[in-house]
Structure formats: structure tokens, C-alpha cells
Design a protein around this motif. Sequence first.
Motif, mmCIF file in Angstrom:
data_model
loop_
_atom_site.group_PDB
_atom_site.id
_atom_site.type_symbol
_atom_site.label_atom_id
_atom_site.label_comp_id
_atom_site.label_asym_id
_atom_site.label_seq_id
_atom_site.Cartn_x
_atom_site.Cartn_y
_atom_site.Cartn_z
ATOM 1 N N LEU A 1 -25.349 -43.494 76.258
ATOM 2 C CA LEU A 1 -25.694 -42.616 77.378
ATOM 3 C C LEU A 1 -26.166 -41.223 76.966
ATOM 4 C CD1 LEU A 1 -22.770 -43.530 79.808
ATOM 5 C CD2 LEU A 1 -25.164 -44.269 79.954
ATOM 6 N N GLY A 2 -26.059 -40.878 75.696
ATOM 7 C CA GLY A 2 -26.432 -39.550 75.220
ATOM 8 C C GLY A 2 -27.808 -39.064 75.643
ATOM 9 N N PRO A 3 -28.838 -39.924 75.613
ATOM 10 C CA PRO A 3 -30.167 -39.454 76.019
ATOM 11 C C PRO A 3 -30.241 -38.948 77.464
ATOM 12 C CG PRO A 3 -30.372 -41.437 74.698
ATOM 13 C CD PRO A 3 -28.907 -41.242 74.979
ATOM 14 N N LEU A 4 -29.363 -39.438 78.324
ATOM 15 C CA LEU A 4 -29.345 -38.932 79.706
ATOM 16 C C LEU A 4 -28.931 -37.465 79.713
ATOM 17 C CD1 LEU A 4 -27.638 -41.855 81.677
ATOM 18 C CD2 LEU A 4 -30.085 -41.430 81.366
ATOM 19 N N ALA A 5 -27.815 -37.165 79.051
ATOM 20 C CA ALA A 5 -27.333 -35.779 78.980
ATOM 21 C C ALA A 5 -28.346 -34.897 78.259
ATOM 22 C CB ALA A 5 -25.975 -35.727 78.278
ATOM 23 N N ALA A 6 -28.973 -35.425 77.214
ATOM 24 C CA ALA A 6 -29.951 -34.640 76.452
ATOM 25 C C ALA A 6 -31.168 -34.279 77.301
ATOM 26 C CB ALA A 6 -30.388 -35.410 75.211
ATOM 27 N N ALA A 7 -31.619 -35.205 78.147
ATOM 28 C CA ALA A 7 -32.783 -34.929 79.000
ATOM 29 C C ALA A 7 -32.492 -33.809 79.985
ATOM 30 C CB ALA A 7 -33.206 -36.200 79.740
ATOM 31 N N VAL A 8 -31.275 -33.788 80.526
ATOM 32 C CA VAL A 8 -30.893 -32.723 81.466
ATOM 33 C C VAL A 8 -30.661 -31.422 80.709
ATOM 34 C CG1 VAL A 8 -29.172 -31.973 83.149
ATOM 35 C CG2 VAL A 8 -29.951 -34.357 83.146
ATOM 36 N N SER A 9 -29.930 -31.498 79.613
ATOM 37 C CA SER A 9 -29.605 -30.308 78.825
ATOM 38 C C SER A 9 -30.857 -29.600 78.302
ATOM 39 C CB SER A 9 -28.699 -30.710 77.661
ATOM 40 O OG SER A 9 -28.353 -29.600 76.884
ATOM 41 N N SER A 10 -31.872 -30.380 77.941
ATOM 42 C CA SER A 10 -33.101 -29.798 77.390
ATOM 43 C C SER A 10 -34.025 -29.249 78.467
ATOM 44 C CB SER A 10 -33.853 -30.849 76.573
ATOM 45 O OG SER A 10 -34.401 -31.835 77.438
ATOM 46 N N GLY A 11 -33.709 -29.515 79.731
ATOM 47 C CA GLY A 11 -34.536 -29.006 80.819
ATOM 48 C C GLY A 11 -35.674 -29.920 81.234
ATOM 49 N N GLU A 12 -35.709 -31.155 80.712
ATOM 50 C CA GLU A 12 -36.753 -32.101 81.115
ATOM 51 C C GLU A 12 -36.620 -32.500 82.578
ATOM 52 O OE1 GLU A 12 -37.372 -35.560 78.511
ATOM 53 O OE2 GLU A 12 -36.097 -34.509 77.062
ATOM 54 N N CYS A 13 -35.391 -32.517 83.068
ATOM 55 C CA CYS A 13 -35.119 -32.936 84.438
ATOM 56 C C CYS A 13 -33.745 -32.392 84.835
ATOM 57 C CB CYS A 13 -35.132 -34.460 84.556
ATOM 58 S SG CYS A 13 -33.891 -35.266 83.499
ATOM 59 N N GLU A 14 -33.436 -32.524 86.117
ATOM 60 C CA GLU A 14 -32.105 -32.152 86.606
ATOM 61 C C GLU A 14 -31.260 -33.384 86.909
ATOM 62 O OE1 GLU A 14 -34.768 -29.115 86.596
ATOM 63 O OE2 GLU A 14 -34.967 -30.606 88.203
ATOM 64 N N LEU A 15 -31.913 -34.536 87.031
ATOM 65 C CA LEU A 15 -31.218 -35.803 87.243
ATOM 66 C C LEU A 15 -31.872 -36.846 86.349
ATOM 67 C CD1 LEU A 15 -29.344 -37.863 88.663
ATOM 68 C CD2 LEU A 15 -31.023 -37.962 90.533
ATOM 69 N N ALA B 1 -34.067 -31.663 97.355
ATOM 70 C CA ALA B 1 -33.640 -30.310 96.977
ATOM 71 C C ALA B 1 -34.559 -29.709 95.908
ATOM 72 C CB ALA B 1 -32.198 -30.332 96.473
ATOM 73 N N GLY B 2 -35.570 -30.457 95.495
ATOM 74 C CA GLY B 2 -36.530 -29.939 94.534
ATOM 75 C C GLY B 2 -36.218 -30.235 93.083
ATOM 76 N N HIS B 3 -35.269 -31.122 92.828
ATOM 77 C CA HIS B 3 -34.902 -31.439 91.453
ATOM 78 C C HIS B 3 -35.805 -32.537 90.887
ATOM 79 C CE1 HIS B 3 -31.500 -28.821 91.727
ATOM 80 N NE2 HIS B 3 -31.057 -29.464 92.785
ATOM 81 N N ARG B 4 -36.062 -32.450 89.588
ATOM 82 C CA ARG B 4 -36.858 -33.450 88.894
ATOM 83 C C ARG B 4 -35.970 -34.602 88.442
ATOM 84 N NH1 ARG B 4 -38.561 -29.929 84.259
ATOM 85 N NH2 ARG B 4 -36.500 -29.166 84.782
ATOM 86 N N VAL B 5 -36.493 -35.815 88.612
ATOM 87 C CA VAL B 5 -35.774 -37.030 88.226
ATOM 88 C C VAL B 5 -36.537 -37.693 87.089
ATOM 89 C CG1 VAL B 5 -34.978 -39.306 88.993
ATOM 90 C CG2 VAL B 5 -34.912 -37.358 90.571
ATOM 91 N N LYS B 6 -35.801 -38.104 86.077
ATOM 92 C CA LYS B 6 -36.407 -38.837 84.963
ATOM 93 C C LYS B 6 -35.603 -40.104 84.728
ATOM 94 C CE LYS B 6 -37.830 -38.566 80.167
ATOM 95 N NZ LYS B 6 -37.990 -37.744 78.977
ATOM 96 N N GLU B 7 -36.300 -41.212 84.633
ATOM 97 C CA GLU B 7 -35.646 -42.478 84.314
ATOM 98 C C GLU B 7 -35.862 -42.773 82.833
ATOM 99 O OE1 GLU B 7 -35.554 -44.840 88.485
ATOM 100 O OE2 GLU B 7 -37.372 -45.108 87.298
ATOM 101 N N ILE B 8 -34.791 -43.205 82.173
ATOM 102 C CA ILE B 8 -34.822 -43.415 80.727
ATOM 103 C C ILE B 8 -34.281 -44.807 80.421
ATOM 104 C CG2 ILE B 8 -33.925 -42.612 78.502
ATOM 105 C CD1 ILE B 8 -33.546 -39.843 79.876
ATOM 106 N N GLU B 9 -35.079 -45.609 79.707
ATOM 107 C CA GLU B 9 -34.619 -46.938 79.311
ATOM 108 C C GLU B 9 -33.551 -46.821 78.231
ATOM 109 O OE1 GLU B 9 -37.671 -49.655 78.127
ATOM 110 O OE2 GLU B 9 -38.187 -50.093 80.213
ATOM 111 N N LEU B 10 -32.437 -47.514 78.458
ATOM 112 C CA LEU B 10 -31.332 -47.522 77.494
ATOM 113 C C LEU B 10 -30.849 -48.949 77.297
ATOM 114 C CD1 LEU B 10 -29.236 -44.464 78.765
ATOM 115 C CD2 LEU B 10 -30.840 -44.523 76.849
#
Length: 196
Positions: A71-85, A155-164
Motif C-alpha cells: 500500500l505504500g505507493p498510495l501514501a506516497a502519491a498523496v504525500s508527494s502532492g500528486e493527489c489528495e485521494l 470538494a476539489g480534490h484530485r483522485v489518482k488510481e494506482i495499480e497494486l
Amino acid sequence: MVRSERVIGKGAAMTATLREALLESRTGAAGAGGAGRAREGAAGAGRSGPRGREPVFVLCDGDLAESARELGPLAAAVSSGECELAVAVFVRRLGGGFGLAVGFARWAIHARCGLWSSAPISGQRALSERALRDTLPFADGYGMEMAMTIDAVRAGHRVKEIELDLSHRASTRTPAGFAHRARQLLDFVRVYLSRR
């Protein structure tokens, strides 16, 4: 851990747990507890992120077993600012029925907020603190993730889907599996109607 004296359902349990986590992230200490605490269920909630930065909240189903370490890539995508969800898309499809419930959820999300989702009901998610605040309280029942996506996009948040490469206990094409999907579909319809 947050507990309740009675079963309150997944959405209410996760809402209470994450409100407690938000309080903890704001104060830097464990929450006060007390009345209204939620029952810890099959889903887990965790917080990650370095001090001084906005925390990232990771949600996952309890049946991921060893694959939860992916699940790490999910947290990394949010932490890096790529998305909020960030939402996990399972690389391999496991079990399921004929796609009616998931197809409805996908269509309903698009109809309510304009987003086409590959994994509309995936419980494996990471949220920024702002996205979490904007999506609480969660919808009850199986519609929690679908409603979270709609609320986040609105609410204006960006969503990114990540294959895991995740695995979980999937329902199958049995009477019990079809009954499960019928309950899911009913909850999805409720979310769709509640978010006009």
C-alpha cells in the motif's frame, strides 16, 4: 484503537476512528476517548507522513493479509502532492459476479461528479488531511468508498488510481455472493440518491 459498546457499521466506525486520528494529529497525543467511540472492524486506518507535513491517512480492508505491505505507493502519491485521494486498483481481478454492482457504482460516481473510476468501490485508499475532513462523515454501509470519491471530487480534490499487486477474500458466484452484491447495490443506490 477506538471501541463502541454496540455494532455501528463500517462507515460510522471509520468516521469515529478517523475523527479520533484527526484529533490526535492536531494535538500530537492520543485522543481522549469516551462516549461515541467506534467498534474496530474489518478495516484498518493508519496515519503516515513525517512530522511538520500534513499527515496521510491510509485505509485498507482487513483481509489483505501480507499484500497490505504493497500500500505504500498510495501514501506516497498523496504525500508527494500528486493527489489528495489515492485509490488502489487490484492488478488481478479476483472473484465477483457479473459486474452489475461495480458498474452501477462507476456510473453513479461519473453522474454525480464527472469522474470515471476503474476501482469505484476499492477500500484501499490514502487521503490527505484536508480530503479526509472534506469527506467525513462517511456514508453508511457498502457505499462508503463510492460516497468518499464523490465528496472528494466535489470538494476539489484530485483522485489518482494506482495499480497494486494486492489480494483479498473475494465473494464468488454463489447464493451468498449474489446476496452480498445485492446488499452492496442497494447501498450504492442510496449513496447515489443522497448526493444530488
